[in-house]
Scaffold this active site. Structure first.
Site, PDB file in Angstrom:
ATOM      1  N   PRO A 181       0.798  -1.225   0.000  1.00 38.49           N
ATOM      2  CA  PRO A 181       0.000   0.000   0.000  1.00 38.49           C
ATOM      3  C   PRO A 181       0.836   1.284   0.000  1.00 38.49           C
ATOM      4  O   PRO A 181       1.890   1.353   0.634  1.00 38.49           O
ATOM      5  CB  PRO A 181      -0.825  -0.095   1.287  1.00 38.49           C
ATOM      6  CG  PRO A 181      -0.092  -1.063   2.145  1.00 38.49           C
ATOM      7  CD  PRO A 181       0.565  -2.032   1.205  1.00 38.49           C
TER       8      PRO A 181
ATOM      9  N   ARG B 232       5.284  10.944  -2.549  1.00 37.15           N
ATOM     10  CA  ARG B 232       5.071  10.625  -1.145  1.00 37.15           C
ATOM     11  C   ARG B 232       6.359  10.804  -0.335  1.00 37.15           C
ATOM     12  O   ARG B 232       7.348  10.105  -0.587  1.00 37.15           O
ATOM     13  CB  ARG B 232       4.637   9.157  -1.062  1.00 37.15           C
ATOM     14  CG  ARG B 232       4.540   8.601   0.323  1.00 37.15           C
ATOM     15  CD  ARG B 232       4.421   7.080   0.303  1.00 37.15           C
ATOM     16  NE  ARG B 232       4.210   6.590   1.643  1.00 37.15           N
ATOM     17  CZ  ARG B 232       4.454   5.362   2.033  1.00 37.15           C
ATOM     18  NH1 ARG B 232       4.910   4.470   1.168  1.00 37.15           N
ATOM     19  NH2 ARG B 232       4.232   5.001   3.276  1.00 37.15           N
TER      20      ARG B 232
ATOM     21  N   TYR C 266      11.422   8.462   0.935  1.00 34.82           N
ATOM     22  CA  TYR C 266      11.311   7.403  -0.073  1.00 34.82           C
ATOM     23  C   TYR C 266      11.947   7.732  -1.426  1.00 34.82           C
ATOM     24  O   TYR C 266      11.969   6.891  -2.318  1.00 34.82           O
ATOM     25  CB  TYR C 266       9.829   7.038  -0.268  1.00 34.82           C
ATOM     26  CG  TYR C 266       9.197   6.501   0.990  1.00 34.82           C
ATOM     27  CD1 TYR C 266       9.636   5.303   1.546  1.00 34.82           C
ATOM     28  CD2 TYR C 266       8.187   7.201   1.648  1.00 34.82           C
ATOM     29  CE1 TYR C 266       9.090   4.806   2.707  1.00 34.82           C
ATOM     30  CE2 TYR C 266       7.618   6.712   2.822  1.00 34.82           C
ATOM     31  CZ  TYR C 266       8.076   5.515   3.346  1.00 34.82           C
ATOM     32  OH  TYR C 266       7.529   5.018   4.490  1.00 34.82           O
TER      33      TYR C 266
ATOM     34  N   GLU D 169      12.621  -9.596   0.967  1.00 30.93           N
ATOM     35  CA  GLU D 169      11.855  -8.451   1.474  1.00 30.93           C
ATOM     36  C   GLU D 169      12.676  -7.189   1.231  1.00 30.93           C
ATOM     37  O   GLU D 169      13.850  -7.133   1.608  1.00 30.93           O
ATOM     38  CB  GLU D 169      11.619  -8.670   2.972  1.00 30.93           C
ATOM     39  CG  GLU D 169      10.960  -7.519   3.697  1.00 30.93           C
ATOM     40  CD  GLU D 169      10.889  -7.770   5.222  1.00 30.93           C
ATOM     41  OE1 GLU D 169      11.166  -8.918   5.677  1.00 30.93           O
ATOM     42  OE2 GLU D 169      10.586  -6.801   5.940  1.00 30.93           O
TER      43      GLU D 169
HETATM   44  C1  DQA Z   1       8.430   0.820   3.542  1.00 34.70           C
HETATM   45  C2  DQA Z   1       8.599   1.015   5.060  1.00 34.70           C
HETATM   46  C3  DQA Z   1       7.274   0.807   5.766  1.00 34.70           C
HETATM   47  O1  DQA Z   1       7.430   0.981   7.158  1.00 34.70           O
HETATM   48  C4  DQA Z   1       6.243   1.805   5.266  1.00 34.70           C
HETATM   49  O2  DQA Z   1       4.989   1.553   5.871  1.00 34.70           O
HETATM   50  C5  DQA Z   1       6.131   1.832   3.790  1.00 34.70           C
HETATM   51  C6  DQA Z   1       7.328   1.688   2.969  1.00 34.70           C
HETATM   52  C7  DQA Z   1       9.727   1.171   2.770  1.00 34.70           C
HETATM   53  O3  DQA Z   1       9.810   0.796   1.620  1.00 34.70           O
HETATM   54  O4  DQA Z   1      10.605   1.840   3.311  1.00 34.70           O
HETATM   55  O5  DQA Z   1       5.053   2.076   3.246  1.00 34.70           O
HETATM   56  O6  DQA Z   1       8.145  -0.544   3.304  1.00 34.70           O
END
Ligand code: DQA
Length: 150
Positions: free
Chosen positions: A12, A20, A25, A101
């Site tokens: 999500p 965002r 990010y 992951e």
């Molecule tokens: C995330 C880290 C998560 O804590 C966060 O909720 C995200 C993005 C990341 O890519 O840094 O939506 O997975």
């Protein structure tokens, strides 16, 4: 036989990458990330299929589908579901396809609730904090893994 493909799953809010919280990010969009991954795969003759959803159930269904579409490896950024979703964890465990992951940000350097993941102990590996590059590094591993299996 059809060669194995790599499935890239985005959880999500990752559809908003680029706009965002860019200080967390980065500025690369999801479309750009997917494009790079598909090109990298193409160069090695492996098809890379990307899927993003804001819905937990859609992500679970997509993982189930991976049993029947020659998916040999999964790269997943579960986003917020990292910290909440037993359902998505169970789906990955059920299909028993190896996965990495990935997180763009370093989840260990942020709020305490982000430090725990429902996925890390099942994952072949975890890449966190390397931005969009993390997906590419995961894909290099996946392509080598599939190559060695062939
Ligand atoms: C995330 C880290 C998560 O804590 C966060 O909720 C995200 C993005 C990341 O890519 O840094 O939506 O997975």
């Amino acid at each position: 036989m059809k060669p194995a493909q790599v499935l890239v799953l985005h959880g999500p809010n990752l559809n908003l990458l680029g706009v965002r919280e860019p200080e967390v990010y980065g500025l690369v969009t999801l479309g750009e990330i997917n494009e790079r991954l598909m090109k990298l795969g193409e160069a090695r003759g492996v098809s890379v299929v990307c899927f993003q959803s804001n819905s937990e159930s859609d992500l679970v269904e997509r993982v189930h589908k991976a049993r029947d579409d020659h998916t040999g490896f999964i790269i997943v950024n579960p986003a917020a579901f990292t910290h909440t979703s037993v359902a998505l964890r169970d789906a990955l465990s059920a299909v028993a396809i190896p996965f990495i992951e990935v997180h763009l940000s370093n989840i260990h350097a942020r709020e305490p609730f982000r430090r725990s993941s429902y996925f890390s102990d099942l994952a072949a590996g975890v890449i966190t904090g390397l931005g969009a590059k993390g997906y590419e590094l995961a894909l290099v591993y996946a392509l080598d893994f599939l190559g060695h299996k062939a």
